[in-house]
Design an enzyme around this catalytic site. Structure first.
Site, PDB file in Angstrom:
ATOM      1  N   ILE A   1      31.706   8.786  11.565  1.00 36.68           N
ATOM      2  CA  ILE A   1      32.437   8.531  10.327  1.00 36.68           C
ATOM      3  C   ILE A   1      31.798   9.315   9.177  1.00 36.68           C
ATOM      4  O   ILE A   1      32.417   9.521   8.156  1.00 36.68           O
ATOM      5  CB  ILE A   1      32.494   7.024   9.953  1.00 36.68           C
ATOM      6  N   ASP A   2      30.542   9.738   9.371  1.00 32.08           N
ATOM      7  CA  ASP A   2      29.836  10.468   8.304  1.00 32.08           C
ATOM      8  C   ASP A   2      30.355  11.890   8.130  1.00 32.08           C
ATOM      9  O   ASP A   2      30.124  12.510   7.101  1.00 32.08           O
ATOM     10  CB  ASP A   2      28.332  10.505   8.598  1.00 32.08           C
TER      11      ASP A   2
ATOM     12  N   GLY B   1      27.232   6.097   4.444  1.00 33.43           N
ATOM     13  CA  GLY B   1      26.923   7.533   4.373  1.00 33.43           C
ATOM     14  C   GLY B   1      25.558   7.727   3.753  1.00 33.43           C
ATOM     15  O   GLY B   1      25.431   7.765   2.542  1.00 33.43           O
TER      16      GLY B   1
END
Lengths: 414, 414
Positions: free
Chosen positions: B144-145, B190
């Site tokens: 997802i980063d 993040g």
């Protein structure tokens, strides 16, 4: 009960839900069709908007945008938390409301909200009756808390319950990816009634739910709690625990109050640490295990992308029925649902005296709570499951929801 | 590059996403079709499962359940955070892996993960080559980063970005219902790269987003921050602020570290207060305004109900392409995406040397960050928008997602 000719106004009140605007759509679209309704207004920020003569002319809106309200979360015309003082103590608000209603010839008043809002609605209804101002007052129920009396359930609950159950199933999968001990504590809204927290049982019924569920209806026992959590961790390595923000110990203290002695520093613990984060921290200290706390926060009441189709439809129809009842002469009532059967699911709309809806809070019945107090029975599942059926969400534009975009044209002050 | 006959194994590694199982579905379904692949294994908890000889026989699974993996969040066969030591320091893991690969004649190794996982994959690839064990090693990207080097974007990012943008639009509506001052601080995952936080700009591009966005790529200046927030509150009464969990001050300190002097009591502040809650508390103290903090937490990486159709398809195809490349003789590579055009959106699959993907972290380019550091440019929106298109979620049963239910039959240890 009289057939009246005049303007209609709707106010939204209290905390929003995913579908409170669906009820607004129902009221607006139906009211615009009615011959006896000469103007349709939306009060800006509920009762406050009426007191200040701030209301929108709904006839200026595009029908397409009003239809989109069905899938737009939150209170489109603004909400308010404003409690009318008892008439005997201070009649000024009542007098001012009457003045405004007379000035704009408002003969239909719809108020969409939960317990407090029905209380407001009830007070206004009684005052108008006493003052001889003919105005049909009908309440439209709304609350994710599902605690309004006189109705099988409340619009807003089904969608919030669907959010809680779906998200917990997803978290169940996420929480089991590593084979290391971990306790996840999830906090669900509901200060006094545990209906929304109970929705966690729907995930349990699919074998993908939390291990322990704690409702505000059951006195919270810390010793038992830590023992329960420890047992689950020993047995399964992982534990997922769902708590209502409203759980209280035997002295009636909420979790942040119970631990308030620890929050006397300048940093403001009580604010920082919600119920879940405090409990997670305590578990970490006592059981020496990795913890994580998750608050569903505003997400559970605004996740329109995960609304229940049944809920959207019923919220809309509650608005429609309120208008139809009012133009037929009904007043001093709230629209409610009566369950005819759960399987197949069938409801009847009914009208509940406002006084009844206003003054009683409906909690999760004791017989639906497991004897150990850590989960719900099949009866609860049978009750709640029909309310979360189907999807109904805003159309996508660029992959993102196309919510209603109202013009919000203010009515010229008279 | 050789055509090999033997078993294939897939490992899932690092933090899960909404679509990591879609890549697993791609690898499994495609591998089961290949003549040169004699057995298809799923490693339980990544590399750890191989070291321990814990793997599942995928041929025992129903194809329907493997298809459902496309819409099932989290790591279905279990993930792991396990870093191989450098070979020179400790060769034991490498020797053990080789032993297991030989014992089961594993000739195809697929590893699905982010930076650290590609590092593992790269080390194993190089060791096998050196040892003369013919095994085609192909990495499948996931995070997802969105910070993997050598690919336009990563599977998992699109769905998480869609979650962030959609949820912020809903919060935008919820946060404006009362006409009283309020600051909402939202924290997005993040640690080093701000791609996911940047997705907040997609909501801004629809006029329904946050007022301020802070990425880890920009040095966080507290004085400027409080000034920025105050300006918004003065102008708009409400402020919605999105911060990455990874924002750091000029000394490289994260927010909880920056305020660590305040968290020296027994209650464990640092754990309790995440970045958003600490900042919210500071805003409350400094500006004397009501605040609320919201952490998207695990929800942003597990919300499969809000997955992007583009992301699901690409994640699946990344798995398929990995298998096809491997059986054609490719090794020591990661599958990547090359963008041909954004409008209409078109990508090409490519193969990136593992060493290149493993050792570089891709951050949000400086030219896509607004000069004031509090938002993103249209170029970013043009980049991200195609990745969140369309819906693709699990079928509903009883109004709840029907996720994959794998049998997980362990392979008998040899």
């Amino acid at each position: 009960m009289k057939n009246l000719k005049g303007a209609a106004i709707l106010g939204q009140s209290g905390g929003p839900t995913s579908v409170i605007n669906a009820s607004a759509a129902g009221v607006f679209i139906e009211a615009l069709k009615q011959e006896n309704i000469t103007a349709v207004y939306g009060a800006a920020h509920g009762i406050k908007g009426i007191l200040d003569e701030n209301f929108y002319d709904i006839s200026k809106e595009d029908l397409y945008e009003l239809e989109l309200l069905k899938n737009t979360p939150s209170s489109a015309i603004g909400s308010v938390r404003y409690k009318l003082k008892p008439l005997k103590k201070d009649p000024s608000d009542y007098e001012r409301l009457l003045e405004v209603f007379k000035k704009y010839n408002i003969r239909y008043f719809f108020y969409n909200g939960g317990n407090d809002s029905m209380d407001t609605c009830n007070k206004i209804s009684k005052y108008f009756k006493k003052s001889g101002w003919d105005c049909n007052v009908v309440g439209v129920p709304k609350t994710i808390d599902n605690d309004l009396f006189g109705t099988d359930h409340c619009p807003g609950y089904g969608s919030a319950a669907k959010y809680v159950a779906t998200t917990l199933m997803e978290l169940y999968h996420d929480a089991t990816v590593y084979n290391t001990p971990m306790v996840t504590v999830v906090e669900v809204m509901g200060r006094n009634a545990g209906w929304l927290t109970a929705a966690a049982q729907l995930a349990v019924s699919k074998g993908q739910g939390p291990d322990l569920i704690y409702l505000p209806e059951v006195v919270f026992d810390y010793d038992q709690f830590f023992k329960d959590v420890e047992d689950v961790v020993k047995r399964k390595t992982k534990a997922i625990i769902v708590v209502s923000e409203g759980i209280k110990d035997k002295d009636g203290k909420y979790v942040p109050e119970h631990f308030s002695s620890l929050s006397t520093d300048s940093f403001g613990h009580a604010q920082l640490g919600g119920t879940a984060s405090i409990l997670a921290e305590q578990i970490k200290e006592k059981l020496n295990v990795k913890v994580r706390s998750i608050e569903f926060s505003l997400l559970q009441r605004s996740a329109a992308h995960l609304a229940s189709k049944v809920d959207v439809r019923e919220a809309y129809m509650a608005g429609v029925k309120a208008v139809r009842a009012a133009v037929k002469g009904t007043t001093d009532k709230m629209v409610g649902f009566e369950r005819v059967s759960s399987n197949p699911y069938k409801i009847k709309y009914k009208l509940v005296p406002l006084a009844k809806a206003a003054n009683t809070e409906k909690k999760v019945p004791a017989e639906w709570i497991l004897p150990n107090g850590k989960g719900l029975t099949q009866d609860f599942v049978d009750y709640a499951l029909p309310l979360i059926q189907g999807d109904d969400k805003a159309p996508l534009v660029d992959g993102l929801p196309r919510f209603a975009n109202l013009k919000k044209v203010f009515v010229n002050k008279k």
